[in-house]
Design a protein around this motif. Sequence first.
Motif, PDB file in Angstrom:
ATOM      1  N   THR A 181       0.836  -1.212   0.000  1.00 40.69           N
ATOM      2  CA  THR A 181       0.000   0.000   0.000  1.00 40.69           C
ATOM      3  C   THR A 181       0.867   1.257   0.000  1.00 40.69           C
ATOM      4  O   THR A 181       0.476   2.285  -0.576  1.00 40.69           O
ATOM      5  CB  THR A 181      -0.968   0.032   1.200  1.00 40.69           C
ATOM      6  OG1 THR A 181      -0.250   0.204   2.429  1.00 40.69           O
ATOM      7  CG2 THR A 181      -1.802  -1.243   1.265  1.00 40.69           C
ATOM      8  N   GLN A 185       0.945   4.345  -2.738  1.00 43.14           N
ATOM      9  CA  GLN A 185       0.984   5.767  -2.408  1.00 43.14           C
ATOM     10  C   GLN A 185       2.128   6.477  -3.132  1.00 43.14           C
ATOM     11  O   GLN A 185       1.966   7.606  -3.608  1.00 43.14           O
ATOM     12  CB  GLN A 185       1.133   5.956  -0.892  1.00 43.14           C
ATOM     13  CG  GLN A 185      -0.149   5.721  -0.104  1.00 43.14           C
ATOM     14  CD  GLN A 185       0.019   6.160   1.335  1.00 43.14           C
ATOM     15  OE1 GLN A 185       0.208   5.330   2.219  1.00 43.14           O
ATOM     16  NE2 GLN A 185      -0.038   7.462   1.584  1.00 43.14           N
ATOM     17  N   GLU A 204       3.754  12.846   4.101  1.00 46.26           N
ATOM     18  CA  GLU A 204       2.512  12.094   3.922  1.00 46.26           C
ATOM     19  C   GLU A 204       2.301  11.099   5.075  1.00 46.26           C
ATOM     20  O   GLU A 204       3.253  10.550   5.626  1.00 46.26           O
ATOM     21  CB  GLU A 204       2.522  11.304   2.607  1.00 46.26           C
ATOM     22  CG  GLU A 204       2.705  12.164   1.364  1.00 46.26           C
ATOM     23  CD  GLU A 204       4.146  12.255   0.930  1.00 46.26           C
ATOM     24  OE1 GLU A 204       4.381  12.630  -0.243  1.00 46.26           O
ATOM     25  OE2 GLU A 204       5.050  11.946   1.748  1.00 46.26           O
ATOM     26  N   SER A 206       1.021   7.442   6.231  1.00 42.23           N
ATOM     27  CA  SER A 206       0.806   6.116   5.645  1.00 42.23           C
ATOM     28  C   SER A 206      -0.683   5.790   5.714  1.00 42.23           C
ATOM     29  O   SER A 206      -1.278   5.786   6.799  1.00 42.23           O
ATOM     30  CB  SER A 206       1.603   5.060   6.406  1.00 42.23           C
ATOM     31  OG  SER A 206       2.987   5.357   6.372  1.00 42.23           O
ATOM     32  N   GLU A 207      -1.272   5.523   4.562  1.00 45.34           N
ATOM     33  CA  GLU A 207      -2.717   5.294   4.513  1.00 45.34           C
ATOM     34  C   GLU A 207      -3.154   4.114   5.367  1.00 45.34           C
ATOM     35  O   GLU A 207      -4.198   4.165   6.018  1.00 45.34           O
ATOM     36  CB  GLU A 207      -3.166   5.090   3.061  1.00 45.34           C
ATOM     37  CG  GLU A 207      -3.270   6.366   2.244  1.00 45.34           C
ATOM     38  CD  GLU A 207      -4.437   7.243   2.678  1.00 45.34           C
ATOM     39  OE1 GLU A 207      -5.502   6.688   3.018  1.00 45.34           O
ATOM     40  OE2 GLU A 207      -4.276   8.464   2.672  1.00 45.34           O
ATOM     41  N   TYR A 208      -2.371   3.036   5.357  1.00 49.59           N
ATOM     42  CA  TYR A 208      -2.843   1.855   6.088  1.00 49.59           C
ATOM     43  C   TYR A 208      -2.932   2.107   7.593  1.00 49.59           C
ATOM     44  O   TYR A 208      -3.725   1.459   8.295  1.00 49.59           O
ATOM     45  CB  TYR A 208      -1.962   0.637   5.780  1.00 49.59           C
ATOM     46  CG  TYR A 208      -0.672   0.539   6.543  1.00 49.59           C
ATOM     47  CD1 TYR A 208      -0.614  -0.079   7.790  1.00 49.59           C
ATOM     48  CD2 TYR A 208       0.523   1.051   6.015  1.00 49.59           C
ATOM     49  CE1 TYR A 208       0.579  -0.177   8.487  1.00 49.59           C
ATOM     50  CE2 TYR A 208       1.714   0.951   6.708  1.00 49.59           C
ATOM     51  CZ  TYR A 208       1.739   0.333   7.940  1.00 49.59           C
ATOM     52  OH  TYR A 208       2.922   0.233   8.640  1.00 49.59           O
ATOM     53  N   LYS A 210      -4.242   4.533   8.986  1.00 44.21           N
ATOM     54  CA  LYS A 210      -5.589   5.049   9.271  1.00 44.21           C
ATOM     55  C   LYS A 210      -6.592   3.927   9.528  1.00 44.21           C
ATOM     56  O   LYS A 210      -7.627   4.144  10.149  1.00 44.21           O
ATOM     57  CB  LYS A 210      -6.082   5.907   8.099  1.00 44.21           C
ATOM     58  CG  LYS A 210      -5.226   7.124   7.791  1.00 44.21           C
ATOM     59  CD  LYS A 210      -5.746   7.841   6.559  1.00 44.21           C
ATOM     60  CE  LYS A 210      -4.867   9.015   6.171  1.00 44.21           C
ATOM     61  NZ  LYS A 210      -5.354   9.693   4.931  1.00 44.21           N
ATOM     62  N   THR A 237      -7.296  -0.547   3.104  1.00 42.97           N
ATOM     63  CA  THR A 237      -6.515   0.492   2.423  1.00 42.97           C
ATOM     64  C   THR A 237      -6.346   0.175   0.944  1.00 42.97           C
ATOM     65  O   THR A 237      -6.468   1.059   0.085  1.00 42.97           O
ATOM     66  CB  THR A 237      -5.133   0.633   3.086  1.00 42.97           C
ATOM     67  OG1 THR A 237      -5.305   0.923   4.478  1.00 42.97           O
ATOM     68  CG2 THR A 237      -4.324   1.742   2.439  1.00 42.97           C
ATOM     69  N   ARG A 240      -9.332   0.935  -1.079  1.00 44.63           N
ATOM     70  CA  ARG A 240      -9.528   2.375  -1.222  1.00 44.63           C
ATOM     71  C   ARG A 240      -8.575   2.966  -2.259  1.00 44.63           C
ATOM     72  O   ARG A 240      -8.989   3.742  -3.131  1.00 44.63           O
ATOM     73  CB  ARG A 240      -9.334   3.056   0.140  1.00 44.63           C
ATOM     74  CG  ARG A 240      -9.595   4.543   0.147  1.00 44.63           C
ATOM     75  CD  ARG A 240      -9.676   5.100   1.558  1.00 44.63           C
ATOM     76  NE  ARG A 240      -8.423   5.015   2.293  1.00 44.63           N
ATOM     77  CZ  ARG A 240      -8.207   4.179   3.325  1.00 44.63           C
ATOM     78  NH1 ARG A 240      -9.142   3.336   3.719  1.00 44.63           N
ATOM     79  NH2 ARG A 240      -7.035   4.179   3.958  1.00 44.63           N
ATOM     80  N   LEU A 241      -7.300   2.591  -2.183  1.00 41.06           N
ATOM     81  CA  LEU A 241      -6.295   3.195  -3.068  1.00 41.06           C
ATOM     82  C   LEU A 241      -6.383   2.702  -4.506  1.00 41.06           C
ATOM     83  O   LEU A 241      -6.105   3.455  -5.442  1.00 41.06           O
ATOM     84  CB  LEU A 241      -4.897   2.935  -2.517  1.00 41.06           C
ATOM     85  CG  LEU A 241      -4.518   3.634  -1.207  1.00 41.06           C
ATOM     86  CD1 LEU A 241      -3.088   3.269  -0.823  1.00 41.06           C
ATOM     87  CD2 LEU A 241      -4.666   5.141  -1.324  1.00 41.06           C
TER      88      LEU A 241
END
Length: 267
Positions: A181, A185, A204, A206-208, A210, A237, A240-241
């Motif tokens: 993931t 990004q 940034e 890290s999306e995961y 969240k 994640t 979503r991405l």
Amino acid sequence: MITLTREKTEAAFIAFCEAIFGRPEVENIKVRGVVIQRANLVEAAKKAVALSYHDCCSDVDLGICVRLPADGSVTPEEYMRRIDRFGVTDKTALGWMFVPENAMYRIIFRSGMRYDFGFEFCFEDGVTVDLGTAPAYAENANWPLENIRRFWFVQIQALAKLYRRDYLIGAHLANMNCNETLVMQMVLRDIKYGTNHHRYGYAEESEYVKDLGRIPYDCSDATFGRIADQLYAAALTYDRLVKEFYPDYRDNSGDLFALWDWYDRNR
């Protein structure tokens, strides 16, 4: 709801063998020394499952023997690329990956059935094989479909390792998919800024991260919980991405969680 008892596994495997034998060039199917042929399909398939089914996380290791034309009009490489001819598509399978050094696919169907699917070839004069037309896929060069299929297979692979208490490999695979993931990004960042060279970053998140802490399963075992939390977060994640690359993409996490429910009920 997914239910993979031994009886259900047996029925699903028999149906899969029947589909494989729908290809006339397939000579036989081998599982752990059991040779399955058209004439003994049901009896031999049941024996193969008896040898393969150990617990709710079991898969089936099978190999097919294929007769190809001796004139080279269809090569093993061309043949193996057409795994769709055996019912493996984005509609039927949650994920799969090809292991070239073993001439083998690793497959997880949306039904929860998991296979290592290998090939053995023999070459004969007078044999013809019509591969037909390969399905056409709209593919984003920035994130090939192969990445998506591999990710979801690895999720299930990690899950099976986790529930079999192989925490080292489970953690390794969970970390690998969380890192996947992060790669997504980074690719999206390159697209946004039109370059893959960034002297400085942009702080940034890290999306995961969240999605950590959302897991609904019993994680009273702290080590189990950390790995499971990463797997659960990576799934949310990724769904979503990946829509940034494929806007019409259908979420896969629901099918993952359906199988996860089965593993957890039989923990």
